[in-house]
Design an enzyme around this catalytic site. Sequence first.
Site, PDB file in Angstrom:
ATOM      1  CB  SER A  29      -0.890   0.018   1.241  1.00 32.48           C
ATOM      2  OG  SER A  29      -1.815  -1.035   1.195  1.00 32.48           O
ATOM      3  NE  ARG A  33      -2.521   4.688   0.384  1.00 31.53           N
ATOM      4  CZ  ARG A  33      -3.107   3.521   0.075  1.00 31.53           C
ATOM      5  NH1 ARG A  33      -2.411   2.531  -0.438  1.00 31.53           N
ATOM      6  NH2 ARG A  33      -4.415   3.357   0.284  1.00 31.53           N
ATOM      7  NE  ARG A 129     -10.578  -6.641  -6.874  1.00 29.76           N
ATOM      8  CZ  ARG A 129      -9.549  -6.301  -6.119  1.00 29.76           C
ATOM      9  NH1 ARG A 129      -8.313  -6.469  -6.559  1.00 29.76           N
ATOM     10  NH2 ARG A 129      -9.754  -5.782  -4.930  1.00 29.76           N
ATOM     11  CB  SER A 174     -13.137   0.751   0.367  1.00 23.74           C
ATOM     12  OG  SER A 174     -12.158   0.852  -0.665  1.00 23.74           O
ATOM     13  CD  GLN A 176      -8.255  -1.005  -3.335  1.00 27.36           C
ATOM     14  OE1 GLN A 176      -9.226  -1.144  -4.076  1.00 27.36           O
ATOM     15  NE2 GLN A 176      -7.353  -1.956  -3.154  1.00 27.36           N
ATOM     16  CG  ASP A 326      -5.376  -6.998   2.120  1.00 19.93           C
ATOM     17  OD1 ASP A 326      -6.484  -7.114   1.575  1.00 19.93           O
ATOM     18  OD2 ASP A 326      -4.645  -6.006   1.961  1.00 19.93           O
ATOM     19  CE  LYS A 353     -10.518  -6.670   0.207  1.00 23.32           C
ATOM     20  NZ  LYS A 353     -10.211  -5.236   0.140  1.00 23.32           N
ATOM     21  NE  ARG A 357      -7.828 -12.212  -1.340  1.00 24.74           N
ATOM     22  CZ  ARG A 357      -6.992 -11.183  -1.209  1.00 24.74           C
ATOM     23  NH1 ARG A 357      -7.146 -10.337  -0.209  1.00 24.74           N
ATOM     24  NH2 ARG A 357      -6.010 -11.012  -2.068  1.00 24.74           N
ATOM     25  NE  ARG A 402      -3.338  -9.727   0.431  1.00 30.52           N
ATOM     26  CZ  ARG A 402      -2.193  -9.047   0.433  1.00 30.52           C
ATOM     27  NH1 ARG A 402      -1.080  -9.636   0.785  1.00 30.52           N
ATOM     28  NH2 ARG A 402      -2.164  -7.778   0.067  1.00 30.52           N
TER      29      ARG A 402
HETATM   30  C1  S3P Z   1      -5.635  -1.290   0.019  1.00 32.76           C
HETATM   31  C2  S3P Z   1      -6.893  -1.315   0.547  1.00 32.76           C
HETATM   32  C3  S3P Z   1      -7.669  -2.552   0.764  1.00 32.76           C
HETATM   33  C4  S3P Z   1      -6.791  -3.791   0.683  1.00 32.76           C
HETATM   34  C5  S3P Z   1      -5.844  -3.742  -0.467  1.00 32.76           C
HETATM   35  C6  S3P Z   1      -4.932  -2.542  -0.341  1.00 32.76           C
HETATM   36  C7  S3P Z   1      -4.955   0.005  -0.140  1.00 32.76           C
HETATM   37  O1  S3P Z   1      -8.664  -2.637  -0.229  1.00 32.76           O
HETATM   38  O2  S3P Z   1      -7.591  -4.947   0.593  1.00 32.76           O
HETATM   39  O3  S3P Z   1      -5.050  -4.904  -0.520  1.00 32.76           O
HETATM   40  O4  S3P Z   1      -3.717   0.016  -0.349  1.00 32.76           O
HETATM   41  O5  S3P Z   1      -5.639   1.047  -0.068  1.00 32.76           O
HETATM   42  P1  S3P Z   1     -10.111  -1.923  -0.064  1.00 32.76           P
HETATM   43  O6  S3P Z   1      -9.903  -0.476  -0.080  1.00 32.76           O
HETATM   44  O7  S3P Z   1     -10.901  -2.407  -1.235  1.00 32.76           O
HETATM   45  O8  S3P Z   1     -10.631  -2.444   1.232  1.00 32.76           O
END
Ligand code: S3P
Length: 448
Positions: A29, A33, A129, A174, A176, A326, A353, A357, A402
């Site tokens: 993550s 970024r 997705r 989320s 993301q 995760d 995901k 999962r 995973r």
């Molecule tokens: C992530 C957010 C999570 C996580 C992913 C990484 C991120 O997803 O499952 O592996 O780096 O912001 P979601 O935002 O869909 O929960």
Amino acid sequence: MSAHGDPILMTACKGGPLSGVAEVPGDKSISHRALILGALSVGRTEITGLLEGQDVLDTAKAMQAFGARVTQHGPGAWSVEGVGVGGFAEPEAVIDCGNSGTGVRLIMGCMATSPLTATFTGDASLRKRPMGRVTDPLALFGARAYGREGGRLPMTVVGAAEPMPVCYTTPMASAQVKSAVLLAGLNAPGETVVIEKTPTRDHTERMLRGFGAEVTVEETPEGSRITLKGQPELTAQKVAVPRDPSSAAFPVCAALLVPGSDILVPGVSQNPTRNGLFLTLREMGADIEFLNEREEGGEPVADLRVRYSELTGITVPAARAASQIDEYPVLAAVAACAHGTTTMPGVHELRVKESDRIDAMARGLEACGVKIEEDEDTLIVHGLGPGGVPGGATVATHIDHRIAMSFLVLGLAAQAPITVDDGSPIATSFPVFEDLMRGLGATITRAG
Ligand code: S3P
């Protein structure tokens, strides 16, 4: 089906205790970024400890396509010469984010408030997705998105020429979605606000501040209210990426399951929005010590000493789901070797995901002789106790790194070897997984 190239059958089987030091790679993550914020900054950002997994390499390529200059100087050492907020160029070609939901969603966010058009795609897993969860809030800024049925990739995003700031309550937990909105807010005038009812990983907020943006977080009855002041000048930084707790989870769980094991996993991020698994494992009876707690790269980190433990199933608090989202696949594998039942409520996000999962773990565990129960939002694993899992199955991994690593960990503790139908996606997040696990003494082999 494989993510890139031919499927790779991998098998894990029982062997001696695991020992030694497991230096897991940089956090995925934070790596995404660091590249993205580097690209949106003025000057040269220097990154150390970058995860060189395929997901992150795809984001690096994308940042180049938008005009940043991304260079590798040595293992994990990268620089990004940024174009500044609002400085993105229109990519010449389709942006392929491979297997990465984080990559595509964050990048859509940061281009959605610039007057340019980009088309995104990904592998067979990513194309299934949902992208509506980010394109809906991006539409509020004035961006438009044209994708396949159900908001699926490939998808073209037309950025807003005159973006409006937005106040958005995320409908699901989320990071993301939160991050896509905040990154879009960078190039909008005024204040962009995200309200999240359940806290999710906060790397975007932390790093935005580190690059010079004004971000405030206020706790309100509706949840955390995150406010970003738009159109800042972001300044290049030095970023030291801490090790990934989600990758650390695999050697940690393997050591807990293989009798006699005793390993050290140094420098693992203990960010409270990411450390749910370690709390859960300790509640199950895991012998995990947190040594040398300190701060690195703006994140709390610790060295983890992990010894084999007899575990007992628990009910994992649903409120903890986001902080270990995760890690549920490997937790389900661990739960299969615990005494009693482990109940995991509040996990519906696992269905969207890299694979579904809940389904992938449920079917795989059943194939290995473990009794499970599931509904839309819950997974229940009836543990067979240490050494009790029969194994002896080939498990479908559905292009999900995973799922593959979780069943290889289980194979180290099962009575008969466990094979995964394709280990190639492991390279998206943990390219050194096999070598690292073998270095600890694990028996993991490839077919052929
Ligand atoms: C992530 C957010 C999570 C996580 C992913 C990484 C991120 O997803 O499952 O592996 O780096 O912001 P979601 O935002 O869909 O929960």
